[in-house]
Design an enzyme around this catalytic site. Structure first.
Site, short mmCIF file in Angstrom:
data_model
loop_
_atom_site.label_atom_id
_atom_site.label_comp_id
_atom_site.label_asym_id
_atom_site.label_seq_id
_atom_site.Cartn_x
_atom_site.Cartn_y
_atom_site.Cartn_z
N SER A 7 16.76 1.42 -22.33
CA SER A 7 17.47 2.65 -22.70
C SER A 7 18.94 2.32 -22.87
CB SER A 7 17.30 3.70 -21.62
OG SER A 7 18.11 3.35 -20.51
N LYS A 8 19.71 3.34 -23.16
CA LYS A 8 21.13 3.13 -23.43
C LYS A 8 21.86 2.49 -22.25
CE LYS A 8 21.81 6.38 -27.12
NZ LYS A 8 21.32 7.73 -27.15
N ARG A 9 21.30 2.67 -21.05
CA ARG A 9 21.95 2.06 -19.88
C ARG A 9 22.03 0.54 -20.02
NH1 ARG A 9 18.80 1.99 -15.62
NH2 ARG A 9 17.03 2.75 -16.80
#
Ligand code: GLU
Length: 493
Positions: free
Chosen positions: A242-244
């Site tokens: 994910s964007k993390r």
């Protein structure tokens, strides 16, 4: 003949995970000399956009994935899905459902309150023609639900092996919504049939959808294609990417100076390996070696260090002409391109590239490294200035070194080095004092390829002009990122 498809929903940019699905489909099609079809699944009108569709095509083209048929837009095929749903209805494989969402919600709550698992309770399957007519008269719109038959559904996934499910676990899923729009299950099966798809290769988040789709194939009297579900990409912490974990948009990496072939290798080497070594493989090698049976079912990790590594390796390996395909447009954007670099100055430029590319992890770093050679409009790192240009002896030392350089008949690396070392010896200073100062003065930075080659390539005239401490002061970059976060030059190897 093998026929595969990539079927993205244009509800967002092209995700690296989706790009990898596209790439595996493409490799398989090219290996099998089959057909690769692009289909845009844009029936979710509210969330899809033309801009996203275009961005997906742009991303695929950048990676080098060409399609043989399509793009097919599902939004242009709504009448076909409606007709197919009616067909299932007419053949007793589906039924009309008039339930309102709130009615379903209320019954679901009741079931769950008893601790049972909810699935659609076939309320509308039992409606008499009169009850249906009454609902129509009330102005209710009907949906069409698939009538899941009894039995088991199973398939042998080419990656995950045998998958088998009791149909009782499946609910009578909606095929056509009350607004006439198809659900994903209906449109995907109708289109895969229409396109005569032989292998469905997609992310394994779709495994649980597959039994429903297989039942649909059977209801249409067709045999299902083969399925290969690719393990989802995880972040370094083994959680879903994910964007993390970093940016997941494919084109972001293009904008960061990643070369498409490096990205291609990076994506291809997730769950599959084109060969025994960790290296850059050519597209031809990957096509030749590709096999669905060699895809691992373990989830791969999205490791940005590996991408950087592949990219710097590729930059180093590429010959000037190849590199220019990607570099030239970027240089043009940066205002650094000159036609003579491919004509009179071609040899010089090729040497320059060989020198600078060794320390460049991406096209941006490469361009940064080339800049001081191509324009006088370069900036000086204030940290370097403070550290290496403030010595009080420098003005005198540099003016004498300048004379030495001026007297060189051939301004080539060995002669430059000799002159510099002799001058240092005569003055009783370390050669490093000159070397550091020259780096900052001529390139604006504290790290660079070998300084003597740098000076040779820069040429005598430019070098002499740049041995000027006053001019250096006016070149200081006030808002240099190197100062802001206290890091050294990005060019360091
Ligand atoms: N539109 C679906 C997705 O983007 C396609 C799934 C499939 O390949 O069947 O996930």
């Amino acid at each position: 003949m093998v026929r595969v498809r990539f079927a993205p929903s244009p509800t967002g940019y092209l995700h690296v995970g989706a790009a990898r699905t596209a790439l595996f489909n493409w490799l398989f099609a090219r290996h099998e000399k089959g057909i690769f079809i692009l289909r845009i699944e844009d029936t979710d009108v509210a969330r899809s956009s033309e801009e996203m569709s275009q961005a997906i095509l742009e991303g695929l083209r950048w990676l080098g994935l060409d399609w043989d048929e399509g793009p097919i837009f599902q939004s242009q095929r709504l009448a076909i899905y409606q007709e197919r749903a009616e067909w299932l209805l007419a053949h007793g494989r589906a039924y009309e459902c008039f339930c309102l969402p709130e009615e379903i919600e209320a019954r679901k709550k009741e079931v769950e309150a008893r601790g049972a698992v909810w699935k659609y309770d076939r309320f509308c399957l039992r409606l008499t023609p009169e009850e249906k007519a009454k609902r129509r008269a009330e102005g209710r719109k009907r949906a069409i639900r698939f009538l899941v038959p009894p039995g088991r559904t199973q398939f042998r996934d080419l990656v995950h092996g045998l998958i088998s499910i009791d149909n009782r676990q499946l609910e009578d899923f909606v095929l056509l919504r009350s607004d006439g729009l198809p659900t994903y299950h209906l449109s995907v099966v109708v289109d895969d049939l229409a396109s005569r798809i032989t292998h469905v290769i997609r992310g394994d988040d779709h495994i649980s959808n597959t039994p429903k789709q297989i039942l649909l194939y059977e209801a249409f009297g067709a045999s299902p294609p083969e399925f290969a579900h690719l393990p989802l990409i995880l972040g370094p912490d083994r959680k879903k990417l994910s964007k993390r974990h970093g940016v997941t948009s494919l084109l972001h990496y293009r904008d960061q100076g990643i070369l498409p072939l490096a990205m291609f290798n990076f994506l291809a080497q997730m769950s599959w390996s084109p060969g025994p070594e960790e290296r850059i493989y050519s597209i031809e090698e990957m096509i030749e070696n590709f096999s669905l049976s060699k895809i691992s079912k373990n989830s791969p990790i999205f490791d940005l260090n590996k991408l950087q590594w592949l990219n710097s390796r590729l930059i180093k390996e590429m010959k000037t002409e190849q590199l220019l395909t990607w570099l030239k447009p970027e240089m043009e954007k940066a205002g650094l391109w000159q036609a003579s670099l491919q004509t009179e100055r071609r040899e010089w430029f090729s040497r320059l590239l060989d020198l600078v590319k060794v320390r460049s992890r991406n096209l941006r770093e490469l361009i940064d490294g080339l800049k001081p050679f191509l324009t006088d409009n370069y900036e000086i790192d204030p940290v370097g200035y403070e550290k290496y240009l403030k010595d009080e002896r420098l003005p005198d030392l540099l003016s004498r070194l300048r004379e030495d350089f001026e007297n060189l008949s051939e301004f080539v690396a060995p002669a430059i080095e000799k002159a510099l070392r002799q001058r240092a010896e005569k003055e009783g200073v370390q050669a490093a004092l000159f070397i550091h100062a020259l780096r900052v003065l001529t390139l604006g930075r504290t790290v660079s390829p070998g300084i003597f080659e740098v000076l040779e390539l820069l040429g005598k005239e430019k070098t002499l002009r740049r041995l000027d401490l006053k001019a250096a002061l006016s070149r200081l970059a006030p808002d240099s990122p190197q100062v802001q976060n206290g890091q050294k030059s990005e060019l360091q190897g």
